[in-house]
Design a protein around this motif. Structure first.
Motif, PDB file in Angstrom:
ATOM      1  N   MET A   1       0.844  -1.194   0.000  1.00 46.90           N
ATOM      2  CA  MET A   1       0.000   0.000   0.000  1.00 46.90           C
ATOM      3  C   MET A   1       0.884   1.250   0.000  1.00 46.90           C
ATOM      4  SD  MET A   1      -2.942   1.197   2.729  1.00 46.90           S
ATOM      5  CE  MET A   1      -3.984  -0.192   2.270  1.00 46.90           C
ATOM      6  N   ALA A   2       0.479   2.246  -0.779  1.00 47.88           N
ATOM      7  CA  ALA A   2       1.253   3.479  -0.869  1.00 47.88           C
ATOM      8  C   ALA A   2       1.286   4.203   0.469  1.00 47.88           C
ATOM      9  CB  ALA A   2       0.646   4.386  -1.940  1.00 47.88           C
ATOM     10  N   ARG A   3       2.364   4.948   0.656  1.00 46.05           N
ATOM     11  CA  ARG A   3       2.484   5.786   1.844  1.00 46.05           C
ATOM     12  C   ARG A   3       2.502   7.244   1.396  1.00 46.05           C
ATOM     13  NH1 ARG A   3       7.775   4.743   4.158  1.00 46.05           N
ATOM     14  NH2 ARG A   3       7.047   5.798   6.039  1.00 46.05           N
ATOM     15  N   TYR A   4       2.137   8.129   2.325  1.00 43.28           N
ATOM     16  CA  TYR A   4       2.033   9.539   1.993  1.00 43.28           C
ATOM     17  C   TYR A   4       2.800  10.370   3.018  1.00 43.28           C
ATOM     18  CZ  TYR A   4      -1.687   7.831  -1.006  1.00 43.28           C
ATOM     19  OH  TYR A   4      -2.393   7.144  -1.952  1.00 43.28           O
ATOM     20  N   ARG A   5       3.401  11.458   2.517  1.00 42.17           N
ATOM     21  CA  ARG A   5       4.165  12.344   3.393  1.00 42.17           C
ATOM     22  C   ARG A   5       3.912  13.801   3.019  1.00 42.17           C
ATOM     23  NH1 ARG A   5      10.312   9.803   3.648  1.00 42.17           N
ATOM     24  NH2 ARG A   5       9.866   8.076   5.068  1.00 42.17           N
ATOM     25  N   LEU A   6       4.195  14.685   3.989  1.00 43.14           N
ATOM     26  CA  LEU A   6       4.257  16.116   3.738  1.00 43.14           C
ATOM     27  C   LEU A   6       5.710  16.546   3.859  1.00 43.14           C
ATOM     28  CD1 LEU A   6       1.292  17.768   5.690  1.00 43.14           C
ATOM     29  CD2 LEU A   6       1.556  17.588   3.213  1.00 43.14           C
ATOM     30  N   ARG A   7       6.198  17.279   2.892  1.00 49.32           N
ATOM     31  CA  ARG A   7       7.522  17.858   2.981  1.00 49.32           C
ATOM     32  C   ARG A   7       7.372  19.337   3.307  1.00 49.32           C
ATOM     33  NH1 ARG A   7      10.451  14.819  -2.134  1.00 49.32           N
ATOM     34  NH2 ARG A   7      10.764  12.835  -1.051  1.00 49.32           N
ATOM     35  N   PHE A   8       7.996  19.740   4.407  1.00 48.97           N
ATOM     36  CA  PHE A   8       7.892  21.113   4.883  1.00 48.97           C
ATOM     37  C   PHE A   8       9.275  21.585   5.273  1.00 48.97           C
ATOM     38  CE2 PHE A   8       7.019  23.786   8.809  1.00 48.97           C
ATOM     39  CZ  PHE A   8       6.801  24.945   8.096  1.00 48.97           C
ATOM     40  N   ASP A  14       5.311  11.800   8.004  1.00 45.82           N
ATOM     41  CA  ASP A  14       4.458  10.721   7.512  1.00 45.82           C
ATOM     42  C   ASP A  14       3.010  11.030   7.839  1.00 45.82           C
ATOM     43  OD1 ASP A  14       6.209   8.771   6.317  1.00 45.82           O
ATOM     44  OD2 ASP A  14       6.995   8.379   8.324  1.00 45.82           O
ATOM     45  N   LEU A  15       2.133  10.800   6.880  1.00 48.06           N
ATOM     46  CA  LEU A  15       0.698  10.956   7.105  1.00 48.06           C
ATOM     47  C   LEU A  15       0.117   9.592   7.427  1.00 48.06           C
ATOM     48  CD1 LEU A  15      -0.193  13.385   4.170  1.00 48.06           C
ATOM     49  CD2 LEU A  15      -0.020  13.948   6.602  1.00 48.06           C
ATOM     50  N   HIS A  16      -0.467   9.465   8.587  1.00 49.86           N
ATOM     51  CA  HIS A  16      -1.055   8.205   9.015  1.00 49.86           C
ATOM     52  C   HIS A  16      -2.534   8.162   8.637  1.00 49.86           C
ATOM     53  CE1 HIS A  16       2.623   7.289  11.187  1.00 49.86           C
ATOM     54  NE2 HIS A  16       2.576   8.513  11.710  1.00 49.86           N
ATOM     55  N   ARG A  17      -3.094   6.988   8.648  1.00 49.81           N
ATOM     56  CA  ARG A  17      -4.517   6.834   8.336  1.00 49.81           C
ATOM     57  C   ARG A  17      -5.338   7.652   9.311  1.00 49.81           C
ATOM     58  NH1 ARG A  17      -4.213   4.963   3.239  1.00 49.81           N
ATOM     59  NH2 ARG A  17      -2.153   4.008   3.200  1.00 49.81           N
ATOM     60  N   GLY A  18      -6.381   8.292   8.796  1.00 50.19           N
ATOM     61  CA  GLY A  18      -7.198   9.156   9.629  1.00 50.19           C
ATOM     62  C   GLY A  18      -6.832  10.608   9.383  1.00 50.19           C
ATOM     63  N   ALA A  19      -6.932  11.437  10.433  1.00 52.89           N
ATOM     64  CA  ALA A  19      -6.768  12.881  10.285  1.00 52.89           C
ATOM     65  C   ALA A  19      -5.421  13.354  10.831  1.00 52.89           C
ATOM     66  CB  ALA A  19      -7.900  13.617  10.984  1.00 52.89           C
ATOM     67  N   THR A  20      -4.812  14.288  10.114  1.00 50.16           N
ATOM     68  CA  THR A  20      -3.600  14.986  10.559  1.00 50.16           C
ATOM     69  C   THR A  20      -3.929  16.472  10.611  1.00 50.16           C
ATOM     70  OG1 THR A  20      -2.122  13.348   9.551  1.00 50.16           O
ATOM     71  CG2 THR A  20      -1.192  15.514  10.033  1.00 50.16           C
ATOM     72  N   ILE A  21      -3.761  17.086  11.782  1.00 48.40           N
ATOM     73  CA  ILE A  21      -4.100  18.495  11.974  1.00 48.40           C
ATOM     74  C   ILE A  21      -2.845  19.351  11.823  1.00 48.40           C
ATOM     75  CG2 ILE A  21      -5.158  20.204  13.502  1.00 48.40           C
ATOM     76  CD1 ILE A  21      -7.037  17.983  12.622  1.00 48.40           C
ATOM     77  N   LEU A  22      -2.980  20.432  11.051  1.00 47.53           N
ATOM     78  CA  LEU A  22      -1.891  21.379  10.852  1.00 47.53           C
ATOM     79  C   LEU A  22      -2.299  22.739  11.414  1.00 47.53           C
ATOM     80  CD1 LEU A  22      -2.176  19.427   8.165  1.00 47.53           C
ATOM     81  CD2 LEU A  22      -0.245  20.759   7.381  1.00 47.53           C
ATOM     82  N   GLY A  23      -1.385  23.407  12.107  1.00 49.70           N
ATOM     83  CA  GLY A  23      -1.700  24.725  12.641  1.00 49.70           C
ATOM     84  C   GLY A  23      -0.577  25.259  13.506  1.00 49.70           C
ATOM     85  N   ALA A  42      -5.756  23.559   9.265  1.00 57.78           N
ATOM     86  CA  ALA A  42      -6.224  22.633   8.226  1.00 57.78           C
ATOM     87  C   ALA A  42      -6.137  21.197   8.715  1.00 57.78           C
ATOM     88  CB  ALA A  42      -5.393  22.814   6.951  1.00 57.78           C
ATOM     89  N   ARG A  43      -6.867  20.334   8.037  1.00 58.60           N
ATOM     90  CA  ARG A  43      -6.853  18.906   8.367  1.00 58.60           C
ATOM     91  C   ARG A  43      -6.676  18.119   7.074  1.00 58.60           C
ATOM     92  NH1 ARG A  43     -11.583  18.432  10.803  1.00 58.60           N
ATOM     93  NH2 ARG A  43     -12.736  17.960   8.900  1.00 58.60           N
ATOM     94  N   ILE A  44      -5.756  17.167   7.095  1.00 58.64           N
ATOM     95  CA  ILE A  44      -5.598  16.242   5.967  1.00 58.64           C
ATOM     96  C   ILE A  44      -6.125  14.879   6.412  1.00 58.64           C
ATOM     97  CG2 ILE A  44      -3.956  15.047   4.473  1.00 58.64           C
ATOM     98  CD1 ILE A  44      -2.192  17.495   4.565  1.00 58.64           C
ATOM     99  N   VAL A  45      -7.077  14.373   5.657  1.00 59.89           N
ATOM    100  CA  VAL A  45      -7.703  13.091   5.998  1.00 59.89           C
ATOM    101  C   VAL A  45      -7.256  12.049   4.980  1.00 59.89           C
ATOM    102  CG1 VAL A  45      -9.869  11.852   6.321  1.00 59.89           C
ATOM    103  CG2 VAL A  45      -9.688  14.253   7.035  1.00 59.89           C
ATOM    104  N   LEU A  46      -6.689  10.957   5.476  1.00 58.36           N
ATOM    105  CA  LEU A  46      -6.196   9.873   4.628  1.00 58.36           C
ATOM    106  C   LEU A  46      -7.069   8.647   4.855  1.00 58.36           C
ATOM    107  CD1 LEU A  46      -4.054   8.858   2.651  1.00 58.36           C
ATOM    108  CD2 LEU A  46      -2.598   8.323   4.610  1.00 58.36           C
ATOM    109  N   GLU A  47      -7.790   8.257   3.817  1.00 60.63           N
ATOM    110  CA  GLU A  47      -8.675   7.091   3.872  1.00 60.63           C
ATOM    111  C   GLU A  47      -8.388   6.229   2.641  1.00 60.63           C
ATOM    112  OE1 GLU A  47     -12.588   8.848   6.195  1.00 60.63           O
ATOM    113  OE2 GLU A  47     -12.553   8.878   4.006  1.00 60.63           O
ATOM    114  N   GLY A  48      -7.911   5.014   2.889  1.00 63.14           N
ATOM    115  CA  GLY A  48      -7.556   4.143   1.775  1.00 63.14           C
ATOM    116  C   GLY A  48      -6.462   4.778   0.946  1.00 63.14           C
ATOM    117  N   GLU A  49      -6.702   4.958  -0.354  1.00 64.93           N
ATOM    118  CA  GLU A  49      -5.738   5.577  -1.259  1.00 64.93           C
ATOM    119  C   GLU A  49      -6.083   7.036  -1.539  1.00 64.93           C
ATOM    120  OE1 GLU A  49      -2.902   4.033  -2.641  1.00 64.93           O
ATOM    121  OE2 GLU A  49      -3.415   2.626  -1.064  1.00 64.93           O
ATOM    122  N   CYS A  50      -7.019   7.593  -0.770  1.00 62.38           N
ATOM    123  CA  CYS A  50      -7.480   8.951  -1.023  1.00 62.38           C
ATOM    124  C   CYS A  50      -7.093   9.867   0.138  1.00 62.38           C
ATOM    125  CB  CYS A  50      -9.003   8.960  -1.207  1.00 62.38           C
ATOM    126  SG  CYS A  50      -9.696  10.606  -1.473  1.00 62.38           S
TER     127      CYS A  50
END
Length: 301
Positions: A1-8, A14-23, A42-50
């Motif tokens: 399964m693909a993994r997702y990240r934020l580069r800052f 690493d973005l984990h399944r569910g919600a990641t809060i930024l602020g 902001a909130r980034i929500v990761l569900e499945g591949e979306c």
């Protein structure tokens, strides 16, 4: 399964399944020190591949690839998120590598200001230049010194923004954190990047004038007695104005600084700043201010 990240900046998250809060709040999963960022922005929500980004009714909104995200936006690999004055890059990683706690990435050094920045940014976020020193491209784990340098640079950028917006509570908070970081590095015997120190010193001088508070002006005069190089000429240019505004607080620190710098070995490149310091010293003597005797080496305040 693909993994997702934020580069800052020089970090990856690493973005984990569910919600990641930024602020801006320390309670967020990703905390961003920027006065234009809301506490919970902001909130980034990761569900499945979306993965989707949601604006949490922030004061200044969220942009994805330059477009305002007024409704949830699905993210694609390489999308750029603008939050406050900061840009984050959303990345999709096809195969999960072996577990590691190390922060990794690819860095380039700007050919104009020599600051490191993520290769994916395309241009230096410090000065906007797109030219890089390819021979100095770095890869792998980010060193502590590089992270500290970038942290200082971020403080400088946020300080400039806070001053422009007249967010004076933020100005005090940012300067406290930035100066503590500089002081800790000096006490540990670590190098302090001269260009960054001069930018921070000029910002601190501006803050003292705007706030009518000599605290940061005195720090500027004192910190340069504790580093092994001559005061930058752009910093010297602020000293006369600071003395006029805060004569009782600034006369002795500036005279001690001039005495200290006068005892230092100098190159031809340092001569303009030294000449300016001599002019400041003569100005004080003409005003009748006492010229103190200072040791040739800086004392720890």
């Amino acid at each position: 399964m693909a993994r997702y990240r934020l580069r800052f900046l020089l970090q990856e998250f690493d973005l984990h399944r569910g919600a990641t809060i930024l602020g801006r709040s320390s309670d967020c999963h990703v905390t961003i020190e920027d006065p234009l960022v809301s506490r919970y922005h902001a909130r980034i929500v990761l569900e499945g591949e979306c993965a989707t980004v949601h604006d949490l009714n922030s004061r200044n909104g969220v942009k994805v690839n330059g477009q305002a995200a007024k409704v949830p936006v699905e993210l694609k690999d390489g999308d750029r998120l603008r939050i406050g004055t900061q840009e984050l890059v959303f990345c999709r990683i096809a195969a999960a590598p072996a577990a590691s706690a190390k922060t990794t990435g690819f860095l380039r050094h700007c050919a104009q200001c020599r600051m490191p920045y993520p290769q994916e940014a395309g241009a230096c976020p410090s000065c906007g230049s797109t030219e890089a020193l390819d021979e100095e491209t770095l890869s792998g784990q980010f060193g502590a010194a590089a992270q500290q340098n970038w942290s200082a640079q971020l403080y400088i950028e946020v300080l400039d923004r806070a001053l422009a917006l007249k967010r004076f509570a933020d100005v005090h908070r940012i300067l406290r954190r930035a100066t503590i970081q500089i002081e800790e590095r000096i006490l540990r015997g670590e190098d302090v990047e001269p260009t960054q120190l001069s930018k921070l010193a000029v910002g601190a001088a501006r803050a003292s004038l705007v706030l009518d508070d000599s605290t940061w002006a005195v720090w500027v005069a004192q910190v340069y007695r504790r580093v092994p190089y001559v005061v930058a000429d752009e910093v010297v240019a602020t000293l006369s104005e600071l003395i006029d505004r805060f004569p009782q607080d600034m006369v002795d620190p500036v005279l001690l600084l001039a005495t200290h710098v006068g005892a230092m070995p100098m190159s031809a490149a340092d001569q303009p700043a030294m000449t300016a310091l001599v002019r400041v010293r003569m100005l004080l003597e003409d005003r009748g201010d006492r010229v103190p005797t200072a040791p040739s080496k800086p004392s720890v305040c």
